[in-house]
Design an enzyme around this catalytic site. Structure first.
Site, short mmCIF file in Angstrom:
data_model
loop_
_atom_site.label_atom_id
_atom_site.label_comp_id
_atom_site.label_asym_id
_atom_site.label_seq_id
_atom_site.Cartn_x
_atom_site.Cartn_y
_atom_site.Cartn_z
CB SER A 14 -0.93 -0.01 1.22
OG SER A 14 -1.69 1.18 1.29
CB VAL A 63 0.15 1.44 -4.37
CG1 VAL A 63 -0.96 2.09 -5.19
CG2 VAL A 63 0.39 0.03 -4.87
CG HIS A 64 -0.81 5.45 -0.69
ND1 HIS A 64 -1.25 4.17 -0.47
CD2 HIS A 64 -1.87 6.26 -0.40
CE1 HIS A 64 -2.51 4.19 -0.07
NE2 HIS A 64 -2.91 5.44 -0.02
CD GLU A 65 6.85 8.30 -2.54
OE1 GLU A 65 7.36 9.19 -3.25
OE2 GLU A 65 6.30 8.53 -1.44
#
Length: 628
Positions: free
Chosen positions: A561, A564-566
């Site tokens: 997670s 993916v955010h980065e």
């Protein structure tokens, strides 16, 4: 609390993915297909519940039981106002339960059915007809004594937006300003075309699933490997094209987020149908063996008579085995740790109508599971389990591989969920006024969002000479307000419009995350579709496929997670700084802090800690990515 037989919806229940793993690292890891909701430990504000009868006659083989926990709504205080939580237990004959009035803990102890292995029992939460929290059709929201303040909140926002727009019109001659407007319209046609090509390319997974159903390619292991290679190439191509086009951060962020959404849908579709293809091919292999064995033992009529006689004899002696059954239940409770905390959210269990022919066939299979011949009994148990897994639990009784059509995949793309199922609960009609209401709220909210960005964020964005504290204080309030508006826009407006147009009945896209007393509770409640996807296809998958412990699976889920955010931030901001990655991973120690006894004793203090952390995170990210 009540139990009814049902099929396996295949949707994992809510689970405290990290807290339990960090607090109990020595607990034995879950086995493949084990109780996914047994790690659930979410808080409940109510400490009273009515528990109905649980017991149900023992099924002749491993079957499915649905448990519904009902409790009075504490806000209402009147009789008859209840909320329910439904759990599906796969591989059980019945479920025993106990309720503690002292701490509001409901403990469920599934008892294995005939042929079931205790460690392979699944406890899952399935789709059902539900409304979202802010929907006016939600009976709880409609009766909320503070509902007038919600109206006042929107009126104040509208007045503030109108005042800002009038001032901007007088000063610049435009309503919204031009900076943000240019960002969201730049190269718009190319963006739309690129997004359309990306969505159309996802339909290639339909022939991929059809090939696996015919046995031309087995899902394990080559199909799964090929699936992950194609998905990686799909993501790389979209990200590379976005970087090449050099879109502003608005377009870049939208393209990457939509690509990730489609990627999760494709993964769930391929993984679910891939698993069903393995069961389907196994059933095609075992069914002739079962028929041949039945013929060898004297034919269908003789074998079924013998099996039913053994079945009746087993039922007659079941009362005398009560003490042994209780002992097995206690052993299973200690090994599976199937303790669940009830949550106050409205649920409704869907009833399914089964045709007379299907009931007769199912009854025959169950009878064969009690045949004195152990080989025939074991084979009948496996055939019955495979047959049940290939049929949906809804009224349409969709059977694999009849679902492998382009129309079915298009329907899955349109429904607001990231987890694929053979059948979803549906509403009967589409309400045009409801669609108009949510669409109006969508555009109105987006207009307010633009005004806030244009007049309260862009003018005060961090500059080289600004102090860190000044920038944080200037950005804290507008960023928090924008976060709330974006949440409402996506999960209440967009999701409900698509749900209404597709007659998708399960509208619980979020829960009361604003009441969270810890960050792990927030991660479960604020984005239910993504949480459900991660729980099913990352957390549970790493445990069942790679034999990860609960701690490793939880850490892997958070790590993925965070990556993916980065990725979204790196493509949008055109720089790789890992600030968001670090802040995502920082949730792990924050979760541990949120589990301290003082926050358990004083929930309001825990909620304050949560809001301070959430409110300070947004301006810190903005300052970090803009200035450094």
């Amino acid at each position: 609390m009540s139990n009814t037989p049902a099929g396996d919806p295949g949707i994992p229940g809510p689970a405290n993915l990290v807290a339990n793993s960090l607090l109990k690292p020595d607990v034995s890891p879950l086995q493949p297909g084990s109780a996914e909701s047994s790690v659930g430990e979410s808080q409940s504000t109510s400490r009273s519940a009515s528990v109905e009868s649980l017991d149900q006659p023992d099924a002749p083989r491993a079957t499915t039981t649905v448990t519904t926990v009902s409790e009075p709504s504490p806000e209402k205080g009147g009789p008859g106002s209840v909320t329910t939580e439904t759990f599906t237990h796969v591989g059980t004959s019945k479920v025993n339960a106990s309720f503690s009035k002292a701490d509001g803990l409901v403990t469920l102890r599934p008892i294995p059915g005939r042929g079931a292995v205790p460690s392979q029992i699944k406890s899952k939460r399935g789709f059902s007809s539900r409304t979202s929290r802010f929907d006016r059709n939600n009976s709880d929201s409609a009766k909320d004594q503070f509902r007038g303040f919600y109206v006042l909140f929107w009126l104040l926002l509208a007045v503030s937006a109108a005042k800002t727009g009038v001032r901007n019109w007088q000063e610049e001659g435009t309503l919204f300003g031009i900076t943000f407007a240019r960002l969201i319209t730049e190269d718009g046609w190319t963006l739309a075309f690129s997004d359309g090509v990306m969505v159309i390319s996802t339909f290639l997974c339909v022939p991929f699933a059809q090939i696996m159903s015919r046995g031309w390619l087995r899902y394990w292991p080559m199909g799964a490997i090929l699936q992950h290679i194609i998905q990686t190439a799909f993501l790389a191509a979209s990200v590379s094209w976005t970087v090449y086009r050099d879109w502003p951060w608005v377009q870049s962020g939208f393209m990457v987020l939509h690509t990730l959404t489609m990627l999760m849908k494709v993964h769930s579709y391929c993984a679910t149908n891939g698993d069903l293809s393995e069961k389907y091919l196994e059933l095609k292999t075992l069914q002739p063996k079962l028929d041949k064995l039945v013929d060898t033992l004297g034919g269908p009529n003789k074998v079924e008579v013998e099996a039913r006689s053994a079945w009746k004899a087993a039922e007659d002696t079941s009362d005398g085995d009560a003490s042994e059954l209780d002992t097995k239940a206690k052993d299973f409770a200690s090994s599976a740790d199937s303790t669940l905390r009830k949550r106050t959210s409205s649920k409704s269990s869907d009833s399914t109508a089964v045709s007379a022919d299907s009931e007769a066939a199912h009854d025959r299979f169950e009878a064969l599971t009690y045949h004195p011949n152990s080989e025939l009994s074991a084979l009948a148990i496996r055939v019955a389990e495979l047959d049940e897994a290939l049929i949906s639990t809804g009224p349409a009784k969709v059977r694999y591989p009849a679902n492998l059509t382009y129309y079915n995949f298009l329907d899955f793309l349109a429904v607001p969920t990231l987890v694929y199922e053979l059948e979803y609960p549906r509403t009967n009609v589409i309400r045009p006024l409801y669609v108009a209401e949510k669409t109006g709220a969508l555009f109105g909210t987006f207009g307010i969002l633009i005004l806030i960005v244009e007049h309260y964020i862009i003018p005060v964005k961090p500059q080289a000479g600004d102090s860190f504290l000044k920038s944080a204080l200037d950005l804290a309030l507008p960023f928090m307000l924008n976060y709330l508006l974006i949440f409402y826009l996506i999960f209440e407006c967009v999701a409900n419009v698509f749900a209404e147009l597709t007659c998708f009945a399960d509208r619980e896209f979020y829960q009361d995350w604003w009441n969270s007393t810890s960050f792990d509770e927030f991660s479960r409640k604020w984005n239910v579709p993504v949480h459900t996807f991660l729980l099913r296809h990352v957390y549970s998958s790493t445990i069942s496929t790679y034999r990860f412990s609960k701690f490793k699976a939880a850490f892997t889920t958070f790590l993925l997670s965070a990556c993916v955010h980065e990725l979204v931030m790196a493509v949008s901001m055109k720089k790789l700084r890992l600030y968001l990655f670090v802040m995502q991973m920082a949730q792990l120690p924050l979760i541990m802090i949120g589990r301290l006894p003082i926050f358990r004793k004083y929930p309001a203090l825990g909620n304050l800690f949560f809001w301070l952390g959430l409110g300070s995170g947004f301006p810190l990210l903005a300052i970090a990515y803009i200035r450094f």
